[in-house]
Design an enzyme around this catalytic site. Structure first.
Site, short mmCIF file in Angstrom:
data_model
loop_
_atom_site.label_atom_id
_atom_site.label_comp_id
_atom_site.label_asym_id
_atom_site.label_seq_id
_atom_site.Cartn_x
_atom_site.Cartn_y
_atom_site.Cartn_z
N CYS A 114 0.94 -1.26 -0.07
CA CYS A 114 -0.13 0.04 -0.12
C CYS A 114 0.91 1.42 0.03
O CYS A 114 0.54 2.12 0.75
CB CYS A 114 -0.85 0.17 1.23
SG CYS A 114 -2.12 -1.29 1.12
N ILE A 115 1.71 1.27 -0.83
CA ILE A 115 2.63 2.49 -1.03
C ILE A 115 1.99 3.62 -1.78
O ILE A 115 0.87 3.50 -2.27
CB ILE A 115 4.01 2.03 -1.50
CG1 ILE A 115 4.05 1.42 -3.15
CG2 ILE A 115 4.92 1.16 -0.81
CD1 ILE A 115 4.86 1.47 -3.81
#
Length: 584
Positions: free
Chosen positions: A407-408
């Site tokens: 989830c960057i």
């Protein structure tokens, strides 16, 4: 910062600046000189001044100082005895000039006519290349080049495995009492979300809705993943037969019960018609129907591995029932059938695609080789495996061998769909001049000792593969750039020609480097050079793949690549892209 003998030889034509106070009688050696890599920064800050009288490193080595000089002073003939005459070697490539060929085998010839340099070598250790002269503005040029084949090996193609992909078009998606797929209409059981919710206690709410292409001005929480739907009909991941749905994707979105978006660096929450770059490899396409699975997580677990993993697992529980229905679709109803051969191209340079993936724990993780394409169950998480390099075949990746949990920042995040249709993999696999031996996925650990360990394992693995070249890609930026540099170094120091692909631009500027990072492709598409928080904007595309492969072929052929500008300049990217597009 003083330089080594090797660095001095590399930059003999660069200005000679002493790195620190140096006394009369000193015989100038590389250890007395400042690193040319940082001259631009030193000039900009006013710490050094380079004048026409400043001698080059090649001229001052071995000369003797006739007086004391202060640190960061330019060396001129006025303070030295025994200055060497300037060598008559050709200047390094600059804007507007084409690089010269690095090799000249016996029987080779070079002819310039009509604005084109044509170089031809008749022997096996040469190459043939055509590149434009002039018209280039700035940066590291890339041209089409044909790398020499391994000596003594017969040039032939061998098909070692085959994957059949059957694609079924989806014209409508609706919620109903039973999941099924018939006449291009996908029906999803409406109580599936509540069923999945009961199985994953970290989720407080799970919602399912359908978003059509004509109704995308809808607010959404951050997009955690874009997931294709595919299922195995015969065989395991990478072989046999796979059924796929086209013109639709699953969209996983997430927030916790406190209202905190499930993200790490930037969130893509907002209106769906504004926050997605449609058509990127990892994103929905312009005409896709999106099935949104919205997860509300327990408070404060969004930054722990178990939180996002629960959301992905619940979403996959829903997708699996769709897969079960798709598995029974008649082959005769497929809109398209692809036969994907895994080819060994004997007699061509052996190259490897290295995909650096996030592995720092928390939200940074991926599932490798699940039971179903792009699925979750049955797979292994790279964090649990210690982030060590894992080799996959070309068809294993094409067949959904990776599920992205990461989830960057959304602009540079490679979604699960990205791996399902990875553009650089497809380009390498189809290139008749290169022998793509496979794909290695390597994690990016949090701790520096672990980073060094996994990078060295990559180098050892690559050495056993007897590679000629490699392309290393990474998503995101920052901490993982340490691994990015280390991975390139471990390959490069073994004589493997390496090209790197990453988002850098303004915000993601590299803070580490090494001599092997001389051919890099910037994946930025944001005009200001930032993580734009628009899904997929700064991810790898087919155009980026063209630049990377052109650069790799240049390095394999021995063509020098000019040094980049000191600061990010989009015109360099644009110029290189133009050259790559024009290459045959």
């Amino acid at each position: 910062m003083s330089i080594t003998k090797e660095t001095a030889q590399q930059f003999l034509d660069k200005p000679a600046i002493v790195c620190c106070r140096t006394t009369k009688g000193t015989v100038i050696a590389p250890s007395d000189l400042e690193d040319p890599h940082i001259f631009a920064d030193l000039e900009e800050s006013g710490l050094i001044t380079i004048t026409p009288e400043t001698l080059t490193i090649g001229e001052v080595l071995g000369a003797t100082l006739t007086q004391d000089v202060e640190g960061l002073s330019s060396l001129t003939a006025a303070v030295l005895e025994g200055v060497k005459p300037k060598a008559g070697a050709a200047a390094s490539p600059t804007a507007g000039a084409a690089p010269a060929a690095a090799v000249a085998a016996p029987g080779a010839s070079a002819v310039v006519c009509g604005g084109v340099l044509h170089i031809k070598a008749d022997q096996i250790n040469g190459f043939e290349m055509t590149l434009p002269l002039g018209g280039y503005s700035g940066g590291a040029p890339v041209m089409a080049a044909t790398a020499a084949a391994p000596a003594g090996e017969e040039i032939r193609d061998e098909v070692v495995d085959t994957l059949e992909k059957r694609s079924f078009t989806v014209k409508e998606v609706k919620l109903g009492d039973k999941t099924g797929f018939e006449n291009s209409v996908l029906t999803i059981r409406k109580d599936l979300a509540q069923e999945a919710l009961k199985a994953f206690p970290l989720l407080k709410k799970l919602e399912l809705d359908i978003i059509t292409p004509d109704n995308r001005h809808i607010y959404s929480d951050t997009i955690m993943d874009v997931i294709p739907v595919a299922t195995k009909v015969e065989g395991e991941i990478g072989a046999g037969v796979t059924n796929c749905l086209t013109d639709m994707v699953f969209l996983l979105t997430g927030v916790d019960e406190d209202g905190t978006q499930v993200h790490e660096f930037g969130s893509s929450d907002g209106f769906l018609d504004e926050e997605i770059i449609y058509g990127r490899p990892g994103c929905p396409d312009a005409g896709d129907i999106m099935v949104r699975v919205h997860a509300v997580l327990q408070s404060k677990v969004g930054m722990e591995r178990r939180g996002p993993y629960a959301a992905h697992s619940a979403c996959d529980h829903i997708i699996q029932e769709v897969r079960d229905a798709l598995r029974h679709a008649p082959a005769s109803e497929a809109a398209k059938v692809e036969t994907l051969d895994q080819v060994v191209r004997h007699g061509r340079p052996r190259v490897l695609l290295v995909k650096e993936i996030m592995g720092q724990g928390a939200m940074h993780d991926n599932v490798m080789l699940p039971s179903e394409p792009a699925g979750v169950p049955g797979g292994r998480q790279n964090v649990d495996l210690g982030n060590v390099p894992i080799a996959m075949s070309v068809n294993e990746v094409r067949d959904g061998g990776i599920h992205a949990l990461c989830c960057i920042g959304p602009a540079s995040k490679e979604m699960t769909r990205h791996y399902f249709r990875e553009p650089i993999l497809e380009a390498l696999a189809q290139d008749p001049e290169l022998n793509l031996v496979g794909v290695v996925f390597i994690g990016s650990p949090q701790v520096n000792d672990e980073k060094s360990f996994v990078s060295k394992r990559l180098g050892a693995m690559a050495e056993l593969m007897k590679l000629d070249g490699a392309i290393v890609t990474t998503e995101g930026f920052g901490n993982n750039h340490i691994d990015f540099a280390s991975n390139i170094s471990e390959l490069g120091r073994r004589g493997i020609k390496v090209v790197g692909c990453t988002f850098a631009a303004y915000q993601g500027q590299l803070i580490v480097g090494n001599p092997y990072m001389d051919a890099l492709v910037d994946l930025n598409k944001d005009k200001t050079g930032f993580e734009s928080e628009k899904l997929g904007e700064n991810t790898l595309t087919a155009d980026d793949a063209k630049r990377a492969i052109s650069m790799l072929k240049n390095k394999l052929a021995g063509v020098p690549i000019a040094a980049p500008a000191n600061k990010w300049d989009q015109s360099v990217v644009d110029a290189n892209q133009k050259l790559a597009n024009e290459a045959k």
